[in-house]
Structure formats: C-alpha cells, structure tokens
Design a protein around this motif. Structure first.
Motif, PDB file in Angstrom:
ATOM      1  N   UNK A  36       0.850  -1.183   0.000  1.00 18.45           N
ATOM      2  CA  UNK A  36       0.000   0.000   0.000  1.00 18.45           C
ATOM      3  C   UNK A  36       0.895   1.245   0.000  1.00 18.45           C
ATOM      4  N   UNK A  37       0.567   2.155  -0.884  1.00 14.64           N
ATOM      5  CA  UNK A  37       1.222   3.450  -0.940  1.00 14.64           C
ATOM      6  C   UNK A  37       0.161   4.517  -0.741  1.00 14.64           C
ATOM      7  N   UNK A  38       0.577   5.728  -0.475  1.00 14.58           N
ATOM      8  CA  UNK A  38      -0.374   6.823  -0.359  1.00 14.58           C
ATOM      9  C   UNK A  38       0.225   8.099  -0.920  1.00 14.58           C
ATOM     10  N   UNK A  44       4.491  13.692  -2.569  1.00 16.04           N
ATOM     11  CA  UNK A  44       4.910  12.560  -3.395  1.00 16.04           C
ATOM     12  C   UNK A  44       4.286  11.262  -2.867  1.00 16.04           C
ATOM     13  N   UNK A  45       4.169  10.299  -3.765  1.00 13.45           N
ATOM     14  CA  UNK A  45       3.668   8.981  -3.362  1.00 13.45           C
ATOM     15  C   UNK A  45       4.691   8.329  -2.438  1.00 13.45           C
ATOM     16  N   UNK A  46       4.216   7.756  -1.358  1.00 16.99           N
ATOM     17  CA  UNK A  46       5.108   7.145  -0.385  1.00 16.99           C
ATOM     18  C   UNK A  46       4.579   5.780   0.049  1.00 16.99           C
ATOM     19  N   UNK A  47       5.520   4.931   0.436  1.00 13.28           N
ATOM     20  CA  UNK A  47       5.142   3.625   0.951  1.00 13.28           C
ATOM     21  C   UNK A  47       4.411   3.774   2.280  1.00 13.28           C
ATOM     22  N   UNK A  57       7.270 -11.470   5.863  1.00  8.41           N
ATOM     23  CA  UNK A  57       8.103 -10.274   5.937  1.00  8.41           C
ATOM     24  C   UNK A  57       7.275  -9.064   5.566  1.00  8.41           C
ATOM     25  N   UNK A  58       7.357  -8.040   6.402  1.00  8.43           N
ATOM     26  CA  UNK A  58       6.626  -6.806   6.139  1.00  8.43           C
ATOM     27  C   UNK A  58       7.548  -5.610   6.349  1.00  8.43           C
ATOM     28  N   UNK A  59       7.173  -4.512   5.751  1.00  5.04           N
ATOM     29  CA  UNK A  59       7.888  -3.256   5.965  1.00  5.04           C
ATOM     30  C   UNK A  59       6.841  -2.161   6.099  1.00  5.04           C
ATOM     31  N   UNK A  60       7.094  -1.229   7.011  1.00  7.89           N
ATOM     32  CA  UNK A  60       6.170  -0.142   7.273  1.00  7.89           C
ATOM     33  C   UNK A  60       6.896   1.195   7.241  1.00  7.89           C
ATOM     34  N   UNK A  61       6.183   2.218   6.838  1.00  4.33           N
ATOM     35  CA  UNK A  61       6.697   3.572   7.011  1.00  4.33           C
ATOM     36  C   UNK A  61       6.788   3.859   8.507  1.00  4.33           C
ATOM     37  N   UNK A 104       9.499  -4.341  -0.917  1.00  2.00           N
ATOM     38  CA  UNK A 104      10.330  -3.172  -1.131  1.00  2.00           C
ATOM     39  C   UNK A 104       9.515  -1.910  -0.944  1.00  2.00           C
ATOM     40  N   UNK A 105      10.206  -0.842  -0.595  1.00  4.47           N
ATOM     41  CA  UNK A 105       9.554   0.457  -0.435  1.00  4.47           C
ATOM     42  C   UNK A 105       9.565   1.258  -1.727  1.00  4.47           C
ATOM     43  N   UNK A 106      10.249   0.764  -2.747  1.00  5.81           N
ATOM     44  CA  UNK A 106      10.400   1.513  -3.992  1.00  5.81           C
ATOM     45  C   UNK A 106       9.198   1.272  -4.892  1.00  5.81           C
ATOM     46  N   UNK A 107       8.436   2.331  -5.150  1.00  8.40           N
ATOM     47  CA  UNK A 107       7.186   2.154  -5.874  1.00  8.40           C
ATOM     48  C   UNK A 107       7.413   1.679  -7.301  1.00  8.40           C
TER      49      UNK A 107
END
Length: 123
Positions: A36-38, A44-47, A57-61, A104-107
C-alpha cells in the motif's frame, strides 16, 4: 487484463479506524510482494506498508508503525490494510500495488496499481 480494486476508504475522525481491501484479478500474485502506498495533496507517493509473498516479511513507514497492519490472503489474491489510531496527516489517496519480486519500499518495483481510494481523517 489485470485489475487491482481497492475498497474501504472514507471519512473518519482522528483516533478512529478504517480497513482497506484490495482484490486482484487477471493474474495471481501469490509469488509476489504486494503493498500500500499513499499520496497526500501536493505530496509525493510514499510507501505505507508492504508484504512479501508468504506474509512472513513486512515493511512499514515509520509514521504508521504500531498503528497500521498489512496482511494478505493468497487464496483470495488480496491484500489488506488495517489502520488504527488515525491522524489527520494520514489523509491521502491510498493505492494498492502488486507484482514486486521482493518486499520493497520503492514504488517503481511494483508492476500493477489500483485506482486508489480516498482516506480522509478529520480533526
């Protein structure tokens, strides 16, 4: 044709909760990361959060850690975002993304995107 369809956005007061869902069709994403991005107005669009193919495995802002939870159901080809303790600064259009080879955090690593769903948090 691959489609990602988000649902669950809306208007909520600060401190409240919302759950977002994203169901994919046209392709199975059980071997790929989803996320999910916002994008807030003028930003700018961000993770927000991402999850690997198995959910292990998860990654969060940093801004959402401890408040948001991402999950997936490969049988339903779906990804979810539970948002608790919402803040005014969480107001944005939230996009579902799929097709990254790893979490990954890279959109630009995500091949497919939904149309977005508006989340508005009022004070």
């Amino acid at each position: 044709q691959v489609q990602l369809v988000e649902s669950g956005g809306g208007l909520v007061q600060a401190g409240g909760s919302l759950g977002l869902s994203c169901e994919a069709s046209g392709r199975t994403f059980s071997s790929y990361a989803m996320g999910w991005f916002r994008q807030g107005l003028g930003k700018e669009r961000e993770l927000v959060a991402a999850i690997n193919w198995s959910g292990s495995s998860t990654v969060y802002a940093d801004s959402v850690k401890g408040r948001f939870t991402i999950a997936r159901d490969n049988a339903k080809n779906a990804v979810y975002l539970q948002m608790n303790s919402l803040k005014v600064e969480d107001t944005a259009v939230y996009y579902c993304a799929a097709g990254a080879p790893v979490v990954t955090a890279y959109f630009n690593e995500y091949e497919y995107w939904g149309q977005g769903t508006q989340v508005t948090v009022s004070s």
